[in-house]
Design a protein around this motif. Structure first.
Motif, PDB file in Angstrom:
ATOM      1  N   ALA A 127     -11.377  -2.900   4.636  1.00 27.49           N
ATOM      2  CA  ALA A 127     -12.100  -3.756   3.687  1.00 27.49           C
ATOM      3  C   ALA A 127     -11.902  -5.228   4.022  1.00 27.49           C
ATOM      4  O   ALA A 127     -12.855  -6.022   3.981  1.00 27.49           O
ATOM      5  CB  ALA A 127     -11.644  -3.461   2.261  1.00 27.49           C
ATOM      6  N   ARG A 171     -13.650   2.947   0.766  1.00 29.05           N
ATOM      7  CA  ARG A 171     -13.302   4.189   0.075  1.00 29.05           C
ATOM      8  C   ARG A 171     -14.178   5.349   0.507  1.00 29.05           C
ATOM      9  O   ARG A 171     -13.794   6.520   0.353  1.00 29.05           O
ATOM     10  CB  ARG A 171     -13.413   3.987  -1.435  1.00 29.05           C
ATOM     11  N   GLN A 211      -7.322  -5.504  -6.315  1.00 33.44           N
ATOM     12  CA  GLN A 211      -7.329  -4.058  -6.396  1.00 33.44           C
ATOM     13  C   GLN A 211      -6.078  -3.446  -5.775  1.00 33.44           C
ATOM     14  O   GLN A 211      -5.505  -2.493  -6.315  1.00 33.44           O
ATOM     15  CB  GLN A 211      -8.579  -3.506  -5.689  1.00 33.44           C
ATOM     16  N   ALA A 212      -5.635  -3.990  -4.648  1.00 31.06           N
ATOM     17  CA  ALA A 212      -4.456  -3.438  -3.974  1.00 31.06           C
ATOM     18  C   ALA A 212      -3.200  -3.583  -4.836  1.00 31.06           C
ATOM     19  O   ALA A 212      -2.417  -2.638  -4.973  1.00 31.06           O
ATOM     20  CB  ALA A 212      -4.260  -4.130  -2.632  1.00 31.06           C
ATOM     21  N   LEU A 243     -15.015  -2.758  -0.770  1.00 34.16           N
ATOM     22  CA  LEU A 243     -14.161  -1.741  -1.392  1.00 34.16           C
ATOM     23  C   LEU A 243     -14.854  -0.386  -1.390  1.00 34.16           C
ATOM     24  O   LEU A 243     -14.246   0.642  -1.075  1.00 34.16           O
ATOM     25  CB  LEU A 243     -13.827  -2.140  -2.833  1.00 34.16           C
ATOM     26  N   TRP A 244     -16.120  -0.385  -1.753  1.00 36.77           N
ATOM     27  CA  TRP A 244     -16.879   0.862  -1.816  1.00 36.77           C
ATOM     28  C   TRP A 244     -17.004   1.495  -0.433  1.00 36.77           C
ATOM     29  O   TRP A 244     -16.822   2.707  -0.270  1.00 36.77           O
ATOM     30  CB  TRP A 244     -18.265   0.594  -2.407  1.00 36.77           C
ATOM     31  N   CYS A 260       0.856  -1.190   0.000  1.00 43.37           N
ATOM     32  CA  CYS A 260       0.000   0.000   0.000  1.00 43.37           C
ATOM     33  C   CYS A 260       0.890   1.238   0.000  1.00 43.37           C
ATOM     34  O   CYS A 260       1.783   1.366   0.847  1.00 43.37           O
ATOM     35  CB  CYS A 260      -0.922   0.004   1.214  1.00 43.37           C
ATOM     36  N   LEU A 312     -10.178  -7.725  -3.108  1.00 46.89           N
ATOM     37  CA  LEU A 312      -9.393  -6.718  -2.395  1.00 46.89           C
ATOM     38  C   LEU A 312      -7.910  -6.830  -2.714  1.00 46.89           C
ATOM     39  O   LEU A 312      -7.222  -5.816  -2.890  1.00 46.89           O
ATOM     40  CB  LEU A 312      -9.624  -6.867  -0.891  1.00 46.89           C
ATOM     41  N   ARG A 359      -7.492   1.758   4.614  1.00 47.29           N
ATOM     42  CA  ARG A 359      -8.680   1.404   3.831  1.00 47.29           C
ATOM     43  C   ARG A 359      -8.658  -0.071   3.440  1.00 47.29           C
ATOM     44  O   ARG A 359      -9.684  -0.751   3.473  1.00 47.29           O
ATOM     45  CB  ARG A 359      -8.773   2.288   2.585  1.00 47.29           C
ATOM     46  N   HIS A 360      -7.485  -0.553   3.077  1.00 45.19           N
ATOM     47  CA  HIS A 360      -7.360  -1.963   2.724  1.00 45.19           C
ATOM     48  C   HIS A 360      -7.654  -2.846   3.941  1.00 45.19           C
ATOM     49  O   HIS A 360      -8.382  -3.839   3.835  1.00 45.19           O
ATOM     50  CB  HIS A 360      -5.951  -2.243   2.203  1.00 45.19           C
ATOM     51  N   GLY A 374     -16.975  -8.461  -1.817  1.00 50.18           N
ATOM     52  CA  GLY A 374     -15.693  -7.786  -1.974  1.00 50.18           C
ATOM     53  C   GLY A 374     -15.840  -6.405  -2.577  1.00 50.18           C
ATOM     54  O   GLY A 374     -15.217  -5.442  -2.123  1.00 50.18           O
ATOM     55  N   VAL A 375     -16.671  -6.274  -3.610  1.00 48.64           N
ATOM     56  CA  VAL A 375     -16.913  -4.973  -4.246  1.00 48.64           C
ATOM     57  C   VAL A 375     -17.569  -4.007  -3.252  1.00 48.64           C
ATOM     58  O   VAL A 375     -17.209  -2.826  -3.171  1.00 48.64           O
ATOM     59  CB  VAL A 375     -17.789  -5.144  -5.500  1.00 48.64           C
TER      60      VAL A 375
END
Length: 199
Positions: free
Chosen positions: A75, A189, A135-136, A185-186, A63, A132, A71-72, A181-182
Motif C-alpha cells: 500500500a 487487501r 490503519q496500521a 488499502l483496498w 505489523c 495507511l 500488505r502495508h 490512501g483508501v
C-alpha cells in the motif's frame, strides 16, 4: 527493517526529484479554491504535521504478521508511486506565500523547506500515507482500551488538519490523497499474499 529502508529511500529520492522537477517547470497547476482562503495559518501545527515522519517508519515494526507487513508495504509503495507519477505528469505548486513564523515552529518550517520547495501538492502524499499509518496502528490498538483508540483517532485527525493549517496543501489536494490512501488499502487487501510452505 528492509521494507522501511527500501520504501524510505523510494520516498526520499523520488519525492526530492519530483519536487525539483516541478520547481523547474515554467507552469505549475493548483487546486486552490476560494474556500481555501478561509483556512487559517497556525504555525504550531507544524509539530503534528511532521509527527507523521516519525510514525511512518515505526509502522513497519508493529505489523502483527508477515502478511500484514507485506500488505502495508504494498500500500505504501502504491501511494508513493501514484503520487510521484502525478507530480511529474501534472506538477502542482502552492500559490500562497507561507508566513515565516519565529521560534521553534519557525525552525521546523525552515527544516521542511530545506528538504522541499512548495510543490507536489496534489494528490497529498501526506494524507495518503496518513490513511495507511492510521490503519496500521489501529490494528495494533484493537486489544487496548477504547480511550486509547480514540486518542489515536484524534491524533490522526490533528495531523490531517495540519496539512491545511500549515498551508502545505489545499482542501482538494487532501481529499485526493485520502481517496488514494483508501484505494491503496483496498488493493493491498485484495492481492493474495504468498504463504510459507509447510513442513
Amino acid at each position: 527493517m528492509l521494507w522501511m529502508l527500501l520504501l524510505g529511500a523510494m520516498f526520499i529520492h523520488g519525492y526530492s526529484w519530483t519536487n525539483q522537477w516541478a520547481a523547474s517547470q515554467a507552469q505549475t497547476y493548483s487546486l486552490h479554491g476560494r474556500w481555501d482562503d478561509a483556512v487559517p495559518f497556525w504555525a504550531w501545527t507544524i509539530w503534528p504535521y511532521l509527527a507523521l515522519n516519525l510514525l511512518y517508519p515505526l509502522t513497519f515494526f508493529i505489523c502483527p504478521t508477515r502478511s500484514a507487513l507485506r500488505r502495508h508495504a504494498l500500500a505504501i509503495a502504491l501511494v508513493q508511486a501514484v503520487c510521484m507519477v502525478a507530480f511529474v505528469c501534472w506538477p502542482t505548486g502552492n500559490i500562497r506565500a507561507v508566513p515565516e513564523p519565529e521560534g521553534a515552529s519557525g525552525l521546523l518550517f525552515a527544516q521542511l523547506r530545506a528538504f522541499e520547495a512548495p510543490f507536489n501538492m496534489a494528490p497529498s502524499l501526506h494524507a495518503a500515507v496518513l490513511v495507511l499509518v492510521w490503519q496500521a496502528w489501529l490494528g495494533g490498538l484493537q486489544a487496548t482500551a477504547v480511550p486509547l483508540r480514540w486518542l489515536w483517532h484524534g491524533a490522526c485527525g490533528l495531523i490531517l488538519l495540519s496539512t491545511l493549517t500549515t498551508w502545505q496543501h489545499d482542501l482538494l489536494d487532501v481529499l485526493a490523497g485520502l481517496l488514494l490512501g483508501v484505494l491503496a488499502l483496498w488493493i493491498a487487501r485484495s492481492v493474495p499474499m504468498p504463504r510459507r510452505p509447510s513442513g
